[in-house]
Design a protein around this motif. Structure first.
Motif, mmCIF file in Angstrom:
data_model
loop_
_atom_site.group_PDB
_atom_site.id
_atom_site.type_symbol
_atom_site.label_atom_id
_atom_site.label_comp_id
_atom_site.label_asym_id
_atom_site.label_seq_id
_atom_site.Cartn_x
_atom_site.Cartn_y
_atom_site.Cartn_z
ATOM 1 N N LEU A 264 0.831 -1.204 0.000
ATOM 2 C CA LEU A 264 0.000 0.000 0.000
ATOM 3 C C LEU A 264 0.865 1.252 0.000
ATOM 4 C CD1 LEU A 264 -2.691 -1.212 2.545
ATOM 5 C CD2 LEU A 264 -3.186 -0.469 0.201
ATOM 6 N N ASN A 265 1.952 1.231 0.751
ATOM 7 C CA ASN A 265 2.854 2.384 0.777
ATOM 8 C C ASN A 265 3.513 2.594 -0.582
ATOM 9 O OD1 ASN A 265 2.556 3.405 3.438
ATOM 10 N ND2 ASN A 265 3.788 1.738 4.237
ATOM 11 N N ASN A 266 3.802 1.511 -1.284
ATOM 12 C CA ASN A 266 4.388 1.622 -2.620
ATOM 13 C C ASN A 266 3.367 2.105 -3.646
ATOM 14 O OD1 ASN A 266 6.943 0.742 -1.819
ATOM 15 N ND2 ASN A 266 6.418 -1.414 -2.131
ATOM 16 N N ASP A 267 2.127 1.615 -3.526
ATOM 17 C CA ASP A 267 1.082 1.968 -4.485
ATOM 18 C C ASP A 267 0.573 3.392 -4.307
ATOM 19 O OD1 ASP A 267 1.299 -0.593 -5.473
ATOM 20 O OD2 ASP A 267 -0.575 -1.330 -4.581
ATOM 21 N N TYR A 268 0.595 3.884 -3.073
ATOM 22 C CA TYR A 268 0.040 5.205 -2.769
ATOM 23 C C TYR A 268 1.086 6.052 -2.048
ATOM 24 C CZ TYR A 268 -4.293 2.636 -3.671
ATOM 25 O OH TYR A 268 -5.279 1.866 -4.243
ATOM 26 N N PRO A 269 1.964 6.709 -2.783
ATOM 27 C CA PRO A 269 3.051 7.493 -2.173
ATOM 28 C C PRO A 269 2.580 8.573 -1.203
ATOM 29 C CG PRO A 269 3.434 7.193 -4.522
ATOM 30 C CD PRO A 269 2.036 6.705 -4.253
ATOM 31 N N ASP A 270 1.364 9.092 -1.426
ATOM 32 C CA ASP A 270 0.858 10.123 -0.517
ATOM 33 C C ASP A 270 0.156 9.517 0.693
ATOM 34 O OD1 ASP A 270 -1.304 9.166 -2.027
ATOM 35 O OD2 ASP A 270 -2.422 11.047 -1.785
ATOM 36 N N GLY A 271 0.039 8.190 0.734
ATOM 37 C CA GLY A 271 -0.555 7.513 1.884
ATOM 38 C C GLY A 271 0.532 6.997 2.815
ATOM 39 N N LYS A 272 0.266 7.002 4.086
ATOM 40 C CA LYS A 272 1.217 6.516 5.083
ATOM 41 C C LYS A 272 0.541 5.415 5.892
ATOM 42 C CE LYS A 272 3.920 9.782 3.666
ATOM 43 N NZ LYS A 272 5.033 9.461 2.741
ATOM 44 N N SER A 342 10.947 -1.170 20.266
ATOM 45 C CA SER A 342 11.772 -2.035 19.440
ATOM 46 C C SER A 342 11.424 -1.786 17.983
ATOM 47 C CB SER A 342 11.499 -3.508 19.800
ATOM 48 O OG SER A 342 11.913 -4.374 18.766
ATOM 49 N N PRO A 343 12.394 -1.926 17.075
ATOM 50 C CA PRO A 343 12.081 -1.801 15.651
ATOM 51 C C PRO A 343 11.039 -2.816 15.191
ATOM 52 C CG PRO A 343 14.463 -1.755 16.014
ATOM 53 C CD PRO A 343 13.837 -2.143 17.322
ATOM 54 N N MET A 344 10.858 -3.884 15.971
ATOM 55 C CA MET A 344 9.866 -4.905 15.631
ATOM 56 C C MET A 344 8.444 -4.465 15.947
ATOM 57 S SD MET A 344 11.387 -7.577 14.368
ATOM 58 C CE MET A 344 10.193 -8.891 14.648
ATOM 59 N N ASP A 345 8.287 -3.466 16.796
ATOM 60 C CA ASP A 345 6.956 -3.072 17.263
ATOM 61 C C ASP A 345 6.098 -2.443 16.181
ATOM 62 O OD1 ASP A 345 7.733 -3.975 19.725
ATOM 63 O OD2 ASP A 345 7.868 -2.009 20.676
ATOM 64 N N ALA A 346 6.697 -1.618 15.347
ATOM 65 C CA ALA A 346 5.941 -0.873 14.344
ATOM 66 C C ALA A 346 6.793 -0.693 13.092
ATOM 67 C CB ALA A 346 5.513 0.481 14.894
ATOM 68 N N SER A 347 6.181 -0.834 11.932
ATOM 69 C CA SER A 347 6.928 -0.721 10.675
ATOM 70 C C SER A 347 6.046 -0.096 9.592
ATOM 71 C CB SER A 347 7.398 -2.112 10.239
ATOM 72 O OG SER A 347 8.029 -2.080 8.982
ATOM 73 N N PRO A 348 6.476 0.992 8.947
ATOM 74 C CA PRO A 348 7.794 1.614 9.061
ATOM 75 C C PRO A 348 7.940 2.639 10.180
ATOM 76 C CG PRO A 348 6.577 2.625 7.256
ATOM 77 C CD PRO A 348 5.712 1.521 7.783
ATOM 78 N N TYR A 349 6.851 2.987 10.877
ATOM 79 C CA TYR A 349 6.978 3.953 11.961
ATOM 80 C C TYR A 349 5.866 3.751 12.969
ATOM 81 C CZ TYR A 349 5.069 5.906 7.607
ATOM 82 O OH TYR A 349 4.486 6.048 6.369
#
Length: 357
Positions: A264-272, A342-349
């Protein structure tokens, strides 16, 4: 096990208290509005007037909630409530069933106990508001907002600034795939096929949410369903802390869900879009088993027996009933979703970063 329980609960309390002290937000909310989609983990009263067995509008639910009994499936605040507080909202986001025109300006909670990604999930319990129906309700809310704000362009821009939380999928296992006598899915699909089917449907639903104006979306993965007291009582664990084959099935779903969030992040650059990893968050002690005894006395359905007396030390319990976390456990989930440890908790933020984007 008693020693492990003390260690685990001490950790829960320490993390929860430290995050609340450190990250309580003052002043204006970080975003103008906050919309919540999901199941009983976030339901704040939408099921109260539905013809369903999936209700929590009776004691001992809400025993520690400021407003008392509201229909929340826990003793106090839900994960969605706590995240709303961290975002700076001074009032709880209202359930869609009762939200007034004045209230919807700051958001709506569409969550419904026993609801799923699939329409039929939870149907043996009665009525529920599936994710598709929740999205339809959001369409209605947008129409109401447009009328109130008298400017469709303004409303569209307004909605892009809001936080959207989606926490759903547990019932597609608990009240569907894991109940072959009630639903055919387990006889039709392998574990991997079912996860792929679910995630593909969820992908389409999240795209619809984007089409409706959502640009900041926190997508929660599933927790370790196999560690829920009701599932342990039903299936047994063969001497293990949890029902491992159920957790393995959930892991497959979560891995596929994280992949579609990236897509979804790749398909919609303005979406987070961001993936919240409940498996990582709910196992802060690494391999330490999650303590499983529920705080309240539960019936065959895994819910609290009406008007029963819950445990006194609710802050030392992870599960309130056979399926749902206590406010203490919800605090850990909410705080680590908001500020990842932890970086495992949330991705990408994490959600705090999502709000600032």
């Amino acid at each position: 096990m008693a020693r492990e329980l003390r260690i685990f609960c001490s950790f829960l309390i320490f993390v929860g208290v430290m995050h609340i002290v450190t990250f309580v937000v003052t002043g204006e909310p970080q975003v103008p509005c906050y919309f919540i989609f999901g199941d009983s983990l976030v339901d704040s009263g939408n099921n109260n007037k539905l013809a369903t067995a999936a209700k929590a509008n009776y004691r001992p639910y809400g025993i520690d909630f400021p407003q008392g009994i509201t229909g929340r499936f826990t003793n106090g605040r839900t994960v969605a409530d706590l995240i709303g507080e961290f975002l700076g909202f001074t009032e709880f986001i209202p359930p869609y069933a009762t939200a007034t025109d004045n209230e919807i300006r700051t958001g709506v909670n569409y969550g419904s106990g026993s609801a799923g990604i699939r329409e039929e999930s939870g149907s043996h319990l009665g009525d529920r508001i599936s994710l598709d129906r929740q999205l339809n309700n959001h369409v209605t809310t947008i129409s109401r907002l447009s009328l109130l704000q008298s400017n469709k362009t303004f409303t569209n821009e307004y909605l892009k600034k809001c936080i959207y939380l989606s926490n759903i999928g547990s019932n597609d296992y608990i009240n569907n795939y894991l109940m072959p006598n009630n639903y055919p899915t387990r006889n039709i699909y392998t574990v991997d096929e079912y996860a792929a089917l679910l995630v593909e449907q969820y992908f389409q639903q999240l795209k619809m949410l984007y089409d409706l104006g959502a640009r900041k979306v926190a997508v929660f993965g599933l927790g370790q369903i196999g560690c829920a007291p009701a599932e342990i009582a039903r299936f047994g664990t063969n001497g293990k802390p949890c029902v491992e084959w159920i957790n393995d099935a959930v892991k497959i779903f979560n891995e596929k869900l994280k992949s579609i969030v990236n897509e979804l992040n790749n398909d919609y650059p303005d979406g987070k879009f961001t993936f919240i990893n409940l498996t990582s968050i709910s196992a802060p002690q690494g391999d330490l088993p999650i303590p499983s005894p529920p705080c309240c006395r539960v019936g065959e359905d895994g819910q609290c027996v009406p008007n029963s007396t819950p445990c006194l030390l609710r802050a030392l319990s992870v599960f309130y009933d056979g399926f749902h976390p206590t406010e203490t456990a919800n605090t850990v989930i909410a705080t680590r979703s908001y500020i990842a440890l932890s970086p495992m908790d949330a991705s990408p933020y994490d959600i705090s970063h999502l709000a600032r984007l």
